[in-house]
Design a protein around this motif. Sequence first.
Motif, PDB file in Angstrom:
ATOM      1  N   GLU A  26       0.842  -1.217   0.000  1.00  0.00           N
ATOM      2  CA  GLU A  26       0.000   0.000   0.000  1.00  0.00           C
ATOM      3  C   GLU A  26       0.872   1.262   0.000  1.00  0.00           C
ATOM      4  O   GLU A  26       0.601   2.228  -0.716  1.00  0.00           O
ATOM      5  N   PHE A  27       1.961   1.245   0.802  1.00  0.00           N
ATOM      6  CA  PHE A  27       2.856   2.402   0.860  1.00  0.00           C
ATOM      7  C   PHE A  27       3.536   2.626  -0.487  1.00  0.00           C
ATOM      8  O   PHE A  27       3.643   3.765  -0.965  1.00  0.00           O
ATOM      9  N   GLU A  28       4.010   1.542  -1.102  1.00  0.00           N
ATOM     10  CA  GLU A  28       4.671   1.676  -2.401  1.00  0.00           C
ATOM     11  C   GLU A  28       3.716   2.260  -3.449  1.00  0.00           C
ATOM     12  O   GLU A  28       4.103   3.084  -4.269  1.00  0.00           O
ATOM     13  N   ASN A  29       2.472   1.827  -3.420  1.00  0.00           N
ATOM     14  CA  ASN A  29       1.471   2.375  -4.363  1.00  0.00           C
ATOM     15  C   ASN A  29       1.292   3.887  -4.160  1.00  0.00           C
ATOM     16  O   ASN A  29       1.188   4.656  -5.125  1.00  0.00           O
ATOM     17  N   LYS A  30       1.255   4.309  -2.894  1.00  0.00           N
ATOM     18  CA  LYS A  30       1.113   5.738  -2.607  1.00  0.00           C
ATOM     19  C   LYS A  30       2.292   6.530  -3.164  1.00  0.00           C
ATOM     20  O   LYS A  30       2.128   7.596  -3.766  1.00  0.00           O
ATOM     21  N   VAL A  31       3.509   6.017  -2.956  1.00  0.00           N
ATOM     22  CA  VAL A  31       4.715   6.712  -3.432  1.00  0.00           C
ATOM     23  C   VAL A  31       4.707   6.827  -4.955  1.00  0.00           C
ATOM     24  O   VAL A  31       4.944   7.910  -5.515  1.00  0.00           O
ATOM     25  N   LEU A  75      11.181   1.939 -12.596  1.00  0.00           N
ATOM     26  CA  LEU A  75      11.996   1.135 -11.671  1.00  0.00           C
ATOM     27  C   LEU A  75      11.226   0.827 -10.394  1.00  0.00           C
ATOM     28  O   LEU A  75      11.272  -0.294  -9.870  1.00  0.00           O
ATOM     29  N   LEU A  76      10.495   1.854  -9.889  1.00  0.00           N
ATOM     30  CA  LEU A  76       9.690   1.647  -8.683  1.00  0.00           C
ATOM     31  C   LEU A  76       8.598   0.612  -8.940  1.00  0.00           C
ATOM     32  O   LEU A  76       8.295  -0.234  -8.080  1.00  0.00           O
ATOM     33  N   ASN A  77       7.973   0.700 -10.114  1.00  0.00           N
ATOM     34  CA  ASN A  77       6.920  -0.274 -10.458  1.00  0.00           C
ATOM     35  C   ASN A  77       7.476  -1.692 -10.530  1.00  0.00           C
ATOM     36  O   ASN A  77       6.830  -2.656 -10.111  1.00  0.00           O
ATOM     37  N   LYS A  78       8.710  -1.803 -11.059  1.00  0.00           N
ATOM     38  CA  LYS A  78       9.331  -3.137 -11.154  1.00  0.00           C
ATOM     39  C   LYS A  78       9.565  -3.721  -9.769  1.00  0.00           C
ATOM     40  O   LYS A  78       9.319  -4.901  -9.518  1.00  0.00           O
ATOM     41  N   GLU A  79      10.065  -2.860  -8.862  1.00  0.00           N
ATOM     42  CA  GLU A  79      10.301  -3.323  -7.500  1.00  0.00           C
ATOM     43  C   GLU A  79       8.992  -3.655  -6.801  1.00  0.00           C
ATOM     44  O   GLU A  79       8.910  -4.584  -5.988  1.00  0.00           O
ATOM     45  N   LYS A  80       7.948  -2.879  -7.128  1.00  0.00           N
ATOM     46  CA  LYS A  80       6.638  -3.166  -6.533  1.00  0.00           C
ATOM     47  C   LYS A  80       6.129  -4.529  -7.023  1.00  0.00           C
ATOM     48  O   LYS A  80       5.551  -5.313  -6.259  1.00  0.00           O
ATOM     49  N   VAL A  81       6.364  -4.827  -8.303  1.00  0.00           N
ATOM     50  CA  VAL A  81       5.958  -6.130  -8.859  1.00  0.00           C
ATOM     51  C   VAL A  81       6.691  -7.260  -8.138  1.00  0.00           C
ATOM     52  O   VAL A  81       6.119  -8.316  -7.828  1.00  0.00           O
ATOM     53  N   THR A  82       7.986  -6.985  -7.825  1.00  0.00           N
ATOM     54  CA  THR A  82       8.795  -8.006  -7.125  1.00  0.00           C
ATOM     55  C   THR A  82       8.175  -8.334  -5.772  1.00  0.00           C
ATOM     56  O   THR A  82       8.010  -9.504  -5.416  1.00  0.00           O
ATOM     57  N   ILE A  83       7.815  -7.278  -5.037  1.00  0.00           N
ATOM     58  CA  ILE A  83       7.258  -7.534  -3.707  1.00  0.00           C
ATOM     59  C   ILE A  83       5.872  -8.169  -3.808  1.00  0.00           C
ATOM     60  O   ILE A  83       5.478  -8.974  -2.952  1.00  0.00           O
ATOM     61  N   GLU A  84       5.113  -7.815  -4.865  1.00  0.00           N
ATOM     62  CA  GLU A  84       3.807  -8.446  -5.073  1.00  0.00           C
ATOM     63  C   GLU A  84       3.982  -9.936  -5.392  1.00  0.00           C
ATOM     64  O   GLU A  84       3.172 -10.784  -4.959  1.00  0.00           O
ATOM     65  N   GLN A  85       5.027 -10.264  -6.150  1.00  0.00           N
ATOM     66  CA  GLN A  85       5.314 -11.680  -6.450  1.00  0.00           C
ATOM     67  C   GLN A  85       5.681 -12.437  -5.169  1.00  0.00           C
ATOM     68  O   GLN A  85       5.277 -13.586  -4.966  1.00  0.00           O
ATOM     69  N   ILE A  86       6.471 -11.751  -4.315  1.00  0.00           N
ATOM     70  CA  ILE A  86       6.857 -12.378  -3.040  1.00  0.00           C
ATOM     71  C   ILE A  86       5.607 -12.612  -2.196  1.00  0.00           C
ATOM     72  O   ILE A  86       5.462 -13.653  -1.538  1.00  0.00           O
ATOM     73  N   ARG A  87       4.688 -11.604  -2.235  1.00  0.00           N
ATOM     74  CA  ARG A  87       3.446 -11.779  -1.482  1.00  0.00           C
ATOM     75  C   ARG A  87       2.666 -12.969  -2.025  1.00  0.00           C
ATOM     76  O   ARG A  87       2.079 -13.756  -1.257  1.00  0.00           O
ATOM     77  N   ASP A  88       2.630 -13.129  -3.338  1.00  0.00           N
ATOM     78  CA  ASP A  88       1.935 -14.280  -3.942  1.00  0.00           C
ATOM     79  C   ASP A  88       2.569 -15.587  -3.472  1.00  0.00           C
ATOM     80  O   ASP A  88       1.861 -16.566  -3.183  1.00  0.00           O
ATOM     81  N   GLU A  89       3.914 -15.539  -3.401  1.00  0.00           N
ATOM     82  CA  GLU A  89       4.633 -16.739  -2.923  1.00  0.00           C
ATOM     83  C   GLU A  89       4.267 -17.021  -1.463  1.00  0.00           C
ATOM     84  O   GLU A  89       4.021 -18.171  -1.079  1.00  0.00           O
ATOM     85  N   PHE A  90       4.206 -15.945  -0.669  1.00  0.00           N
ATOM     86  CA  PHE A  90       3.807 -16.065   0.732  1.00  0.00           C
ATOM     87  C   PHE A  90       2.394 -16.636   0.838  1.00  0.00           C
ATOM     88  O   PHE A  90       2.143 -17.532   1.653  1.00  0.00           O
TER      89      PHE A  90
END
Length: 897
Positions: free
Chosen positions: A507-512, A565-580
């Motif tokens: 949520e924070f990354e989306n705001k930024v 670049l920020l969007n790419k990193e956000k995708v990475t964390i979203e993928q990690i969340r999917d893995e979680f």
Amino acid sequence: MEKTTLLNIFENGANWLRADFHLHTKADKEFIYEEDPNFFVSKYIQQLKSEDIRIGVITNHNKFDISEFKELRKNAEREQIYLLPGIEFSIKDGAKGLHLLIVFHDEWIFNNENVNHIQKFIDAAFLGIAGFDNPPYNKNSKFDLNETYKTLNIFDKDYFFILAHVDESCGIFEEMKGRNLEEFIKSEGFSKKVFGLQKSRKKEYQERLSEILVPNHLALVEGTDSASNGINGIGKGNEIKGVTQKTFLKIGAFNLDALKFALRDTTNRLSSDYPEIQKPYLKSIRFNTRDPKWKDKKISFNAAMNNLIGIRGSGKSTILETVRYALDIPIGKNAKEQEYKENVVKHFLGSGGKMEIEIIDRFNKIYLAEKIYGESVSIYEILPDGTKELQHNLKINSIINNPLYYGQKDLSDIGGETSTEDLISKLLGDKLVGIQRQIEDHSSLIINSVAELRKIDKQLAQKEEIEAKKAGIEKDMKIFKELEIDKKLNKQIEFNKDSNRLDSLIEFENKVINSFKEVYSYHKDAFANYFVYDSKENVKLFERVFESFKKFQATFNQLPNSIDLLNKEKVTIEQIRDEFNGNYEQLKEEFSEIKRTINRPNIEADTYVKQSKDLDLQNAKLTEIKKLVERKKQQVTSLNGALTELKNLWHQEFKIIQEEIGKLNVDQQKLNPNEPTLKIEVEFKGGKNKFIEFLANVCRGSGLRENHYEQIVEYPDLIEVYKDFGIDGSKINTILSGGNNLANFKAKFLENINSFLTYRVPDKYTIYYKERPLGEHSLGQRASALIIFILTLKENNLIIIDQPEDDLDNQTIYSDVITELKKLKNQTQFLFATHNPNIPVLGDCEQVISCSYTADSIDTTIGSIDDVNIQNKIINIMEGGEEAFNQRKMIYELWNH
């Protein structure tokens, strides 16, 4: 009175025109013309036109050729040139005689009897004298000046004298000395009919004349006086240091009366140079209204004085109000009959009614303002090729500086607190716009700060509820810990905590990312505007500025890459969340098995899991509340700073007002050093009555009494009251002690905190006249003083008043108002609607608009006070009109007194 027709040259009323009082033609035997006689007249008129001579007197030596004059007159009229019949007449006064220019009324030659009375006079004057009209014109008539005067009077037709080339041979100062000169000047013929001196140069002669003639109102005029140079010499004679000497007269119609009045009023109507208009002014308004008669109808205005006249109900106030509306001048908060004034404009223009307003600025540029009723105005500059160029955001009052308007009875009301404040507001115009914009900005900042504080307080108010909820959850969870069930469920609880943290991070990354996108979108197109600038004095410096600014832009333009670049990193964390989430799904059966092994009555494993998650949420809220406490401190500091700055801005506004009023007071004293003038004083936040009125309105129903308000307004403003609320024993707490007064006032304050904190206690204005407040004077004294004050204002290019004579007697109008008008109308454009004939007549009005109302329509007749048609209108429709003209005649015929 002579009949005249309004010509295009007088479309805007009285105009400055070049005059030549000493012209010769080929009828004079000294005049050299050797070309085709059939082209003489056309070439003569063309030469007058090329020299811009609009008024000329044909004055051949002791001769008047009527057929030649009539032909010249006919051709001159086509070019809007006014030629008058005259002669250069030899009188026997002095050692060798004098040359006298006689200017005749048309009726000497244009009459029902078809008689040339000028010739009859010449025949009588030179009876038995041969060769009087032959060069060198050394044969004088048998008349001296007085005999000439008496003989001409026998004809009972109008005329006047100009003494020719007075400093030279056959001029009074060379021909007459000592006692003879004094007797000549004091003679009846001189005092009654000599209106000017031609070619007067020598200062000692002018001083001698003024010693004998007190007061000396003789006009010093010019004329070609060069017959031997023929047509080419017209308008080019009489040079001083290579500069042709000229005469310009302010005149509003081609008739002898107008010419005579112009020559008598040497201060206002005669000039040796062309007086350029060096001020902005309203030139004309073209109307298209609901009335077919007003389709494409144009009313032209003079840059000096304009009067709308007519009986009551003739429509003059309607036109005046429509002009006010066209110019975007507000009626004023305290004007009389506001609704009526708005309705007359609405009725007159009708739906879709349109006006085209022609305005000239101080650089003589032409602007056209187009206004459709009910819509905003569009302003165009008229370019030299005649095309229109839209001027975005330009306002009329940026062209005509601070036009002032007062409707009927508005002036006589001034003196009270509200009406005086309205007057000051009109006088200051746009001078407060900058500081008032800053005040508005800071008021908005205060309102936002208050809103933020309310939001914070609302959240802080939840702390007790959150702590209670947390305590309840911890109590319920205690049994699970005693039975060590929490250890069995710990794995699922920790997974839930991790899930919460992952969600908050995303949520924070989306705001930024969204914030970066907004910044880029908002500013990306603005850079180009800042590059459109050319420094005139600091070219090299600004080259460096723009070099740096380009680098700044280049860095800014990298934002989209950063966002990617920020969007790419956000995708990475979203993928990690999917893995979680996948891992969590795999553990669900394990978590269910653990819950099934807990075989305790009244113990629900899911309840513990849910409570653990809820407890984590309450702890997070309490953490945020701790941060809010700090935020509130910062916000309070910010609000206090904004309140202090707002108070400073109020004081800056006052200092501007004080300075401008000081200038007005000084200007008034300079203009009238020996007369009592208005003086305005201003007291910072002195409008306590308005302050009490504000509190009483807002606090209605609070139970507070008037004495409470009277004590509260001892505070300079409500910001100081706000600061005192939290101080024990403060003045506000003492004032409202007892009962629920303090609580009720605080409640009203908080309910209306935005308006309370931003309320500007008005300054108090007092107008003094003769050391006493204006309101203590009689209505007549008040109106007189105010009108003089308003007329003499320097920074108002246009002043519009409906019936300025209200509450004034005729003596005051003439001795005070008209005297000032005549002095000031070349600096300020005046537009009055009036019933009093003294204003247009004795004020020598440049443009009169006579109004009448017939068949549900307004009719107008337009012309200057010189125009016979207008004079007749004034006499017929204005009570006392004839007396005003008689007074005018008496004033100008100074030597009759």
